[in-house]
Design an enzyme around this catalytic site. Sequence first.
Site, PDB file in Angstrom:
ATOM      1  N   CYS A  55       0.828  -1.212   0.000  1.00  0.00           N
ATOM      2  CA  CYS A  55       0.000   0.000   0.000  1.00  0.00           C
ATOM      3  C   CYS A  55       0.860   1.259   0.000  1.00  0.00           C
ATOM      4  CB  CYS A  55      -0.932   0.000   1.212  1.00  0.00           C
ATOM      5  SG  CYS A  55      -0.085  -0.113   2.802  1.00  0.00           S
ATOM      6  N   HIS A 103      18.817  -0.570  -0.398  1.00  0.00           N
ATOM      7  CA  HIS A 103      17.422  -0.149  -0.282  1.00  0.00           C
ATOM      8  C   HIS A 103      16.520  -1.350  -0.026  1.00  0.00           C
ATOM      9  CE1 HIS A 103      13.759   2.141  -1.022  1.00  0.00           C
ATOM     10  NE2 HIS A 103      13.376   1.175  -1.839  1.00  0.00           N
TER      11      HIS A 103
END
Length: 435
Positions: A55, A103
Amino acid sequence: MSLSCIGINHRTASVARRELVALGVEAQRRWLTAPGTRDRRDRAGVTEVAVLSTCNRTELYAVHTERRPGPALVELFASLADLPATELTSHLYELTDQEALRHLFSVAAGLDSMVLGEAEILGQVRTARETACGEGAAGPILDAAFRAAAQAGRRARQETGICRLPGSVATEAVRLLGAVAGSLEHLALLIVGTGKMGRVVGETFRTQGGQRIAVISRTREHAEALAAQWGAVALPWHDLSAAVRAADVILSSTGAPHAVLTRELVEQALGPRGDGRRRVIVDIAVPRDVEPSVGSVPGVALYDIDDLQARVGENLEIRSREVPAVERIVAEELARFEAWSRSWALRPVLTGMHARGEAIRQRELARVLRRLGPVSPEIQEQFESFSRALVNQLLDAPSRRLREPGDPSSAETFGTVTRELFGLDGRDDAGAEVA
């Protein structure tokens, strides 16, 4: 080979923009196997690809032959939503090689989430790997990278406090109920209202051991539908006073414009001096569902959304102190993966070097044995053992040097030099036979 991450997240794009490229598991499978995706992959030189979609983010991880595939990779990402690349360009970030890996590891460890240390992202990283590998889109590099990232995430959660305290209002509400009222297993929970927050609290209550739930709503059908999902009890609105009396803990989250749990109603249920039992009422509605004066009824502990937000803020502050420890774990797992990556990339060189050594050993051993003439099996075995040990000893140091951690450019240089020194470019290895 190079690795890139390209994507958008809660820092670079609004939820409306993120929704455009959000893909569930089935949608990911369709995209990964679509002919158009394969064509775009070919144009970008992409050999492996995986999609991480939540989300808060959608990210594409790609292994490619070109150092920087440029616009072709942006077009591949935009095809997730069948959009022109220009509509997304200003919202995208692109990371390559070590930055992309760091990352990914940080994402899995909960360092890059909207709520620091959220637990759900670790499962989403696993699902992304399983989906991409299951469709044959991810190969050995992305498979290993996502596994290593998941390992960093597991260690972060096991070895630090990055996610030990709740980071959401709903989870903190359940934690508060248990902290104030006792073991969830023995508590009777009343959920007033069937809105999203009430649903999340009820589900969290169940997953953390709560068993006795009643749901009450002005709309009986809504209460019955929600109760059916949990095996709970649905109550009619006119039984609100009796429901309050029967509950140990109460969570109120309606959309009413005025208080639904008034002091008058609570005193009617419990008596003006209480009934000798302790009750916890958590009001997470805005506007508030519970009159503030209810908190002064004997035996009642009342908490509102501001109380919960303050507790969540304290939790996140405590979590933030764990960031340096998590970053150390990320660095350790990243170094471990990079050592594997160099070893994997140099595997053909190491294999070729040892194969060349073995070919020379066998050829020279056969030459010596021909010169000696017939020898006993014992002597032949001694020559065999000696020659094998000699070759292994000669190749041991360069093999270890190739495997040692170092920067990627050094590893690439060592590989190139080794190919040249050992003639691993297809040329013959030996020269003429000496008489």
